[in-house]
Design an enzyme around this catalytic site. Structure first.
Site, PDB file in Angstrom:
ATOM      1  CB  ALA A 140       1.982   0.901  -0.527  1.00 34.91           C
ATOM      2  N   GLY A 187       2.496  -2.451  -4.326  1.00 33.43           N
ATOM      3  CA  GLY A 187       2.321  -3.396  -3.214  1.00 33.43           C
ATOM      4  C   GLY A 187       1.361  -4.523  -3.534  1.00 33.43           C
ATOM      5  CD  GLU A 236       6.284  -4.262  -3.887  1.00 33.09           C
ATOM      6  OE1 GLU A 236       5.406  -3.549  -3.346  1.00 33.09           O
ATOM      7  OE2 GLU A 236       7.475  -3.930  -3.919  1.00 33.09           O
ATOM      8  CD  GLU A 249       6.313   0.210  -6.699  1.00 39.99           C
ATOM      9  OE1 GLU A 249       6.542  -0.033  -7.899  1.00 39.99           O
ATOM     10  OE2 GLU A 249       5.800  -0.612  -5.925  1.00 39.99           O
TER      11      GLU A 249
HETATM   12  N1  CAA Z   1      -3.311   4.482  -2.574  1.00 45.22           N
HETATM   13  C1  CAA Z   1      -4.335   5.189  -2.094  1.00 45.22           C
HETATM   14  N2  CAA Z   1      -5.512   5.337  -2.725  1.00 45.22           N
HETATM   15  C2  CAA Z   1      -5.654   4.691  -3.889  1.00 45.22           C
HETATM   16  C3  CAA Z   1      -4.632   3.912  -4.454  1.00 45.22           C
HETATM   17  C4  CAA Z   1      -3.416   3.808  -3.738  1.00 45.22           C
HETATM   18  N3  CAA Z   1      -2.398   3.056  -4.164  1.00 45.22           N
HETATM   19  N4  CAA Z   1      -5.051   3.418  -5.637  1.00 45.22           N
HETATM   20  C5  CAA Z   1      -6.313   3.870  -5.798  1.00 45.22           C
HETATM   21  N5  CAA Z   1      -6.677   4.634  -4.744  1.00 45.22           N
HETATM   22  C6  CAA Z   1      -7.957   5.331  -4.530  1.00 45.22           C
HETATM   23  C7  CAA Z   1      -8.040   6.579  -5.363  1.00 45.22           C
HETATM   24  O1  CAA Z   1      -7.383   7.658  -4.724  1.00 45.22           O
HETATM   25  C8  CAA Z   1      -9.532   6.761  -5.444  1.00 45.22           C
HETATM   26  O2  CAA Z   1      -9.989   7.321  -4.241  1.00 45.22           O
HETATM   27  P1  CAA Z   1     -11.080   8.522  -4.268  1.00 45.22           P
HETATM   28  O3  CAA Z   1     -12.302   7.897  -4.917  1.00 45.22           O
HETATM   29  O4  CAA Z   1     -11.273   8.838  -2.832  1.00 45.22           O
HETATM   30  O5  CAA Z   1     -10.514   9.611  -5.108  1.00 45.22           O
HETATM   31  C9  CAA Z   1     -10.041   5.342  -5.505  1.00 45.22           C
HETATM   32  O6  CAA Z   1      -9.001   4.509  -5.002  1.00 45.22           O
HETATM   33  C10 CAA Z   1     -10.377   4.892  -6.904  1.00 45.22           C
HETATM   34  O7  CAA Z   1      -9.223   5.103  -7.713  1.00 45.22           O
HETATM   35  P2  CAA Z   1      -9.267   5.900  -9.104  1.00 45.22           P
HETATM   36  O8  CAA Z   1     -10.372   6.914  -9.088  1.00 45.22           O
HETATM   37  O9  CAA Z   1      -7.886   6.399  -9.375  1.00 45.22           O
HETATM   38  O10 CAA Z   1      -9.679   4.718 -10.075  1.00 45.22           O
HETATM   39  P3  CAA Z   1      -9.310   4.599 -11.632  1.00 45.22           P
HETATM   40  O11 CAA Z   1     -10.109   3.453 -12.147  1.00 45.22           O
HETATM   41  O12 CAA Z   1      -9.416   5.891 -12.312  1.00 45.22           O
HETATM   42  O13 CAA Z   1      -7.755   4.166 -11.639  1.00 45.22           O
HETATM   43  C11 CAA Z   1      -5.834   2.950 -10.931  1.00 45.22           C
HETATM   44  C12 CAA Z   1      -7.362   2.954 -11.087  1.00 45.22           C
HETATM   45  C13 CAA Z   1      -5.159   2.966 -12.308  1.00 45.22           C
HETATM   46  C14 CAA Z   1      -5.435   1.682 -10.184  1.00 45.22           C
HETATM   47  C15 CAA Z   1      -5.402   4.208 -10.139  1.00 45.22           C
HETATM   48  O14 CAA Z   1      -6.198   4.289  -8.963  1.00 45.22           O
HETATM   49  C16 CAA Z   1      -3.981   4.216  -9.738  1.00 45.22           C
HETATM   50  O15 CAA Z   1      -3.113   4.495 -10.556  1.00 45.22           O
HETATM   51  N6  CAA Z   1      -3.694   3.951  -8.449  1.00 45.22           N
HETATM   52  C17 CAA Z   1      -2.365   3.997  -7.914  1.00 45.22           C
HETATM   53  C18 CAA Z   1      -1.556   2.775  -8.339  1.00 45.22           C
HETATM   54  C19 CAA Z   1      -0.139   2.871  -7.852  1.00 45.22           C
HETATM   55  O16 CAA Z   1       0.613   3.739  -8.220  1.00 45.22           O
HETATM   56  N7  CAA Z   1       0.239   1.913  -6.972  1.00 45.22           N
HETATM   57  C20 CAA Z   1       1.560   1.840  -6.437  1.00 45.22           C
HETATM   58  C21 CAA Z   1       1.631   2.551  -5.109  1.00 45.22           C
HETATM   59  S1  CAA Z   1       3.253   2.697  -4.541  1.00 45.22           S
HETATM   60  C22 CAA Z   1       3.616   1.226  -3.783  1.00 45.22           C
HETATM   61  O17 CAA Z   1       2.816   0.280  -3.790  1.00 45.22           O
HETATM   62  C23 CAA Z   1       4.934   1.179  -3.104  1.00 45.22           C
HETATM   63  C24 CAA Z   1       5.339  -0.122  -2.564  1.00 45.22           C
HETATM   64  O18 CAA Z   1       5.873  -0.962  -3.269  1.00 45.22           O
HETATM   65  C25 CAA Z   1       5.221  -0.392  -1.140  1.00 45.22           C
END
Ligand code: CAA
Length: 317
Positions: A122, A167, A170, A190
């Site tokens: 998400a 998400g 999920e 999360e």
């Molecule tokens: N939300 C918003 N933006 C996201 C995102 C997310 N979940 N995941 C990645 N992005 C964005 C980053 O902010 C980045 O944007 P910018 O270039 O504008 O900075 C872009 O996507 C590329 O990401 P990274 O530079 O971080 O890429 P990476 O290769 O270094 O890392 C990754 C990849 C490990 C997937 C890392 O992006 C990451 O950890 N993302 C978050 C994953 C996460 O925690 N997901 C769970 C969210 S909570 C949820 O989903 C709750 C629910 O159940 C409803």
């Protein structure tokens, strides 16, 4: 004089030129917008016309392509690794409407655009400022959409082409079948962000793998790679990335060749049966089994067997 062959060659040539033109114009437009652009999605109007579906779709972040009796939906927000914000969730809701309204679609594949992510979760930016009520509403939005995907009458396949986190994991679990690339990474990160899974992760992961394994993944917020996802039964198969979509489409086509009403009845029997005790579950199966005998496809399927011939393509009737 133009022959039919020449006409066909001309039309194929024109189609190719239009495709290159659309792609060039769109890439330029995206490049000129830069990384800070509000929309990071390839606009739908930039797809070659033959790749679009007919109907009243108005989706920005989900591309939908129909191939014979299967549809392939691609979540298309690659610059944010296809993260699910409210707009993407609304587009997924519209996807369900569109697919459910098309009786010619017998199976749906869902994947992510780009080579890096299925869905990286998400949208953390959107969630970061939510209040308690806002969090509940955002969770309900995702849960409602995922439940609609889960209960779509037709079979669904998640082709997980990279990160499937939060998400994203999920979303894959709301599909009937998951297959993935060898580069895929699954996880529920999360608790590391100070929240619980919010789009059904606590419920579906515990049902799909085991309560103990789900609790370990969720409490530790540790990601797992494709081979581990396969080992714990989260995915049915792992492919080299370039083979994933052909495999997903082949699987969907194989399913689509079987009697569609029977396949849908099987999905309903399994899903509804799993939510009740065995005595009632067996009755659910009996009713659905019986309903198949009212179909033309059952008559053709069994008739063909008895006449020792290959059955005609099923008619969904
Ligand atoms: N939300 C918003 N933006 C996201 C995102 C997310 N979940 N995941 C990645 N992005 C964005 C980053 O902010 C980045 O944007 P910018 O270039 O504008 O900075 C872009 O996507 C590329 O990401 P990274 O530079 O971080 O890429 P990476 O290769 O270094 O890392 C990754 C990849 C490990 C997937 C890392 O992006 C990451 O950890 N993302 C978050 C994953 C996460 O925690 N997901 C769970 C969210 S909570 C949820 O989903 C709750 C629910 O159940 C409803």
């Amino acid at each position: 004089m133009r022959t039919a062959k020449k006409e066909k060659a001309l039309s194929v040539g024109l189609d190719k030129i239009l495709t290159v033109y659309y792609n060039t114009v769109c890439m330029r437009r995206i490049a000129s917008r830069g990384r800070s652009a509000a929309s990071d999605t390839l606009p739908r109007r930039c797809l070659p016309r033959r790749n679009r579906m007919q109907g009243g779709m108005d989706m920005t972040h989900v591309l939908l392509e129909k191939k014979e009796h299967i549809a392939v939906a691609t979540i298309n927000r690659p610059k944010a690794l296809n993260a699910l914000n409210s707009e993407v969730l609304s587009d997924l809701n519209e996807l369900v409407d569109t697919v459910a309204a098309d009786p010619d679609i017998y199976a749906l594949v869902i994947t992510g655009s780009g080579e890096k992510a299925f869905v990286a979760g998400a949208d953390i930016g959107e969630m970061s400022t939510l209040t308690k009520e806002g969090g509940e509403a955002f969770g309900k939005h995702g849960n409602d959409v995922f439940r609609r995907i889960e209960t779509l009458p037709i079979p669904t396949i998640a082709a997980v082409n990279g990160f499937a986190l939060g998400g994203g994991c999920e979303l894959s679990m709301s599909c009937d079948i998951r297959i993935c690339a060898d580069t895929a990474v699954f996880g529920q990160p999360e608790t590391g962000l100070g929240i619980t899974p919010g789009f059904g992760g606590t419920q579906r992961l515990a049902r799909l793998v085991s309560p103990g394994m789900a609790k370990q993944l969720i409490y530790t917020a540790k990601n797992i790679k494709a081979d581990e996802a396969y080992r714990i039964g989260l995915v049915n198969a792992v492919y080299p990335l370039e083979e994933l979509m052909p495999a997903a489409e082949k699987l969907a086509q194989t399913i689509a060749k079987n009697a569609p009403i029977a396949v849908r009845a099987c999905k309903k029997a399994i899903n509804d049966g799993l939510q009740t005790d065995m005595d009632q579950a067996i009755v659910i199966e009996e009713k659905l089994f019986g309903s198949c005998f009212e179909t033309a496809d059952q008559k053709e399927g069994m008739g063909a067997f008895l006449e020792k011939r290959k059955h005609e393509p099923y008619q969904n009737k």
